[in-house]
Design an enzyme around this catalytic site. Structure first.
Site: not given
Ligand code: TYM
Length: 327
Positions: A111, A192, A195
């Site tokens: 990023k 992957k 968004k």
């Molecule tokens: P975020 O918002 O980027 O993504 C949310 C969840 O979706 C999963 N994910 C995917 N899984 C499979 N294939 C994909 N292409 C794909 N893209 C995204 C991510 O692995 C995630 O589980 N940092 C985290 C949010 C967060 C969090 C936490 C999660 C903040 N605090 C504590 C767990 C525990 C995030 O940015 O996810």
């Protein structure tokens, strides 16, 4: 009862990858574990956000959680920024986390490369994530494989803190589903589904028009072999569609290979589109039903009341152990 917790960022409509990687797992295990699901809005401001859009996205994500089958009676649902203890705990943890550890986070490396000038929040982001998890003594953290390294860092921080100050945190484990660990971009299946992708043709969002979804799946990149076989190295496009099909239908990869052994790619894609659209239509119908309902606020009020108490207790315990008290 074991505890499970996860969060998603409210940065635009969530993708099929987010749904399969995180939400579907929360739904699957919500009867088994004490479940916490939050909106990770503090994480979203590690990159620039438009304030008006952000508040709309927070509400929309909450409605999507419910529409996807998250039961508010079985999950404690809340907004991260409403619980000030997350940021407080994060600071205490930051001072127990090494610069070197954070420098090794692959998401930060990716990023930060994309921005001319990135915030220090982008760098310390995994510590806030550790705070989210450790505040509730979560045993399991359902995430996609892209977040696994962050959960592992949370484990390392917890182990270090426990050793230094005495038993304080449960050591969490990532909960990663077999299929759909990483849903890939439909146009470029070597990266992957994200968004923030430049080409939205490769990304399915839960509120996309279903005709658009069908077009995106029918146009997905495949290969010239014409065999529906799971081989992520040589056939990343078809393997990704198999993964999606498997995650939605719960069929095993080998059963899918047998089912489509005589199908051409057009027929296979049509069936993938059918199951995805069927699932997403149900989500969209429910979403439209609830997006303007007052119950959303009630859910949040209940969630923040419970989680503030829990996180406050953890914060006080940490402070006490670290010597923040009058003597
Ligand atoms: P975020 O918002 O980027 O993504 C949310 C969840 O979706 C999963 N994910 C995917 N899984 C499979 N294939 C994909 N292409 C794909 N893209 C995204 C991510 O692995 C995630 O589980 N940092 C985290 C949010 C967060 C969090 C936490 C999660 C903040 N605090 C504590 C767990 C525990 C995030 O940015 O996810």
């Amino acid at each position: 009862m074991k505890k499970m917790l996860t969060g998603l960022q409210p940065t635009g409509v969530i993708t099929l990858g987010n749904y399969i990687g995180a939400i579907k797992q929360m739904v699957k295990y919500q009867d088994e574990y004490e479940s916490y699901l939050f909106i990770a809005d503090l994480h979203s401001i590690t990159v620039p956000q438009d304030p008006t859009e952000l508040s709309k996205n927070i509400k929309s994500l909450l409605a999507l959680y419910i529409a996807c089958g998250i039961d508010p009676n079985k999950n404690i649902i809340f907004i991260q920024s409403e619980n000030e203890y997350h940021a407080n705990i994060s600071w205490l943890l930051e001072c127990n986390t090494y610069y070197g550890e954070l420098s090794r986070m692959t998401q930060f490396k990716d990023k930060s490369k994309k921005q001319v000038n990135f915030t220090s929040g982008l760098f310390t982001y995994p510590v806030l994530m550790a705070a989210d998890i450790l505040a509730y003594d979560a045993d399991y953290v359902p995430v996609g494989v892209d977040q696994k390294q962050h959960v592992e860092l949370a484990r390392d921080i917890a182990i270090r803190f426990n050793k230094k100050y005495g038993d304080t945190f449960t050591i969490p484990e990532p909960l990663i589903s077999a299929s759909g660990t990483k849903i890939m971009d439909l146009v470029d299946p070597t990266k992957k589904m994200s968004k923030s992708s430049d080409n939205q043709k490769g990304v399915i969002r839960l509120l996309d028009d279903v005709n658009v979804i069908r077009k995106k799946i029918m146009g997905a990149t495949t290969d010239s072999e014409m065999i529906v076989k799971f081989d992520p190295i040589n056939k990343p496009g078809i393997s990704n569609l198999i993964n999606i099909y498997s995650a939605i239908t719960n069929m095993s990869i080998s059963d899918i290979e047998s089912k489509f052994s005589t199908s051409n790619y057009g027929q296979f894609k049509r069936e993938v589109a059918d199951v995805v659209i069927d699932e997403i239509t149900k989500i969209q119908n429910k979403y439209n039903e609830i997006i303007n309902s007052d119950t959303l606020n009630e859910i949040l009020d209940n969630g923040i009341k419970i989680t503030r108490e829990i996180a406050k207790k953890k914060f006080e315990d940490m402070k006490h152990k670290m010597g923040f008290m009058r003597v």
